[in-house]
Write an enzyme that holds these catalytic residues in place. Structure first.
Site, PDB file in Angstrom:
ATOM      1  N   CYS A 170       7.341   3.840   6.099  1.00 54.41           N
ATOM      2  CA  CYS A 170       6.694   3.788   5.065  1.00 54.41           C
ATOM      3  C   CYS A 170       7.324   3.077   3.640  1.00 54.41           C
ATOM      4  O   CYS A 170       6.863   2.614   2.793  1.00 54.41           O
ATOM      5  CB  CYS A 170       5.818   5.010   4.753  1.00 54.41           C
ATOM      6  SG  CYS A 170       6.983   6.392   4.183  1.00 54.41           S
ATOM      7  N   CYS A 223       0.861  -1.035  -0.046  1.00 56.90           N
ATOM      8  CA  CYS A 223      -0.112   0.054  -0.052  1.00 56.90           C
ATOM      9  C   CYS A 223       0.884   1.446  -0.057  1.00 56.90           C
ATOM     10  O   CYS A 223       0.756   2.153  -0.869  1.00 56.90           O
ATOM     11  CB  CYS A 223      -0.761  -0.014   1.263  1.00 56.90           C
ATOM     12  SG  CYS A 223      -2.064   1.155   1.206  1.00 56.90           S
ATOM     13  N   CYS A 224       1.751   1.373   0.721  1.00 56.98           N
ATOM     14  CA  CYS A 224       2.946   2.272   0.773  1.00 56.98           C
ATOM     15  C   CYS A 224       3.631   2.702  -0.494  1.00 56.98           C
ATOM     16  O   CYS A 224       3.785   3.650  -0.888  1.00 56.98           O
ATOM     17  CB  CYS A 224       3.967   2.133   2.123  1.00 56.98           C
ATOM     18  SG  CYS A 224       3.145   2.412   3.714  1.00 56.98           S
TER      19      CYS A 224
END
Length: 278
Positions: A250, A139-140
């Site tokens: 992240c 997702c990051c």
């Protein structure tokens, strides 16, 4: 017999793939600004360029999180026209977006650049919008790493708001370092690396800076809403990020100074059109 003109025309074009910064240059910068106040350091870097006359090739990367106002105020005092890059992941708290607009207006920063994930990539790789729940690295990568890598193509260095006290993986953070998550060898500048929490608090008070509204609700470190939790007093300020996962960053920042990228979201910068396989 080959004429000089003909000889010149046959010289192949060469692409300079050498790193933008060397360890020697970084060491020299850390030595030069050792003991220099963050405000003076930023003023020099933004006015003179970092090294080799690279004036105008520096951008601030800001999450507009809990302590972002301090760095942005320092930058605004040095040069209000400095580009400010904000990654709109489409997963932020609404309070963060409102705080972003409040700070930009109050500080008079003139060049906010909102970076968004590629809609086609999101549709293909995160159709439900729930990838954070089972693959936060992926997702990051989609929502932060790829958009920032593309935006940074026009810059030689980024200014960050990281502080050494925030977590064990950030302890000993230098003011200048080569971005180990970036194969281009860009520079990463951490003006607040050695600032303790009480100095940040004093700066907020001295300059009347507004606070992120979620700080008072128990969020000392604020990222995307699904992956940010409240933190109990005395806990690591970043312990509320990706709680329950073996993940501390992240992917924009590699965990641990000098470590090599080890997570999916901490790979080398991605060229335009690159389609990572997750």
């Amino acid at each position: 017999m080959t004429s000089p003109a003909q000889a010149t025309s046959h010289v192949p074009d060469r692409i300079d793939t050498s790193p933008r910064f060397t360890p020697e240059e970084v060491a020299a910068l850390n030595a030069r600004f050792d003991g220099v106040e963050a405000q003076d350091m930023l003023a020099a870097v933004l006015a003179e360029g970092i090294a080799q006359g690279r004036t105008g090739r520096v951008a601030v990367v800001s999450s507009f999180g809990a302590e972002s106002a301090v760095l942005l105020h320092l930058v605004a005092q040095a040069d209000r026209n400095t580009p400010v890059l904000f990654l709109d992941t489409h997963k932020h708290f609404p309070e963060t977006l409102a705080y972003r607009d409040q700070l930009i207006g109050k500080l008079g920063l003139t060049d906010l650049r909102v970076l968004e994930p590629d809609a086609a990539v999101v549709a293909k790789k995160d159709e439900t919008g729930l990838r954070w729940s089972w693959d936060p690295d992926g997702c990051c990568e989609i929502r932060k790493v790829i958009p920032l890598a593309r935006a940074m193509a026009g810059f030689d260095a980024s200014i960050t708001g990281r502080k050494g006290f925030q977590s064990s993986t950030r302890a000993g953070l230098p003011r200048f370092e080569i971005d180990t998550a970036d194969a281009a060898g860009r520079l990463k500048i951490n003006p607040l690396a050695n600032w303790p929490k009480d100095r940040l608090e004093a700066y907020f008070e001295a300059h009347g800076l507004p606070r992120h509204p979620l700080v008072a609700q128990g969020y000392p470190s604020i990222g995307c809403a699904p992956c940010t939790s409240k933190v109990a007093p005395g806990e690591d300020p970043r312990s509320g990020r990706w709680k329950g996962w073996d993940k501390t960053e992240c992917g924009i920042h590699v965990p641990g100074h000098g470590d090599q990228a080890s997570e999916v979201g901490q790979s080398s910068p991605l060229p335009p059109g690159y389609d990572p396989v997750f």
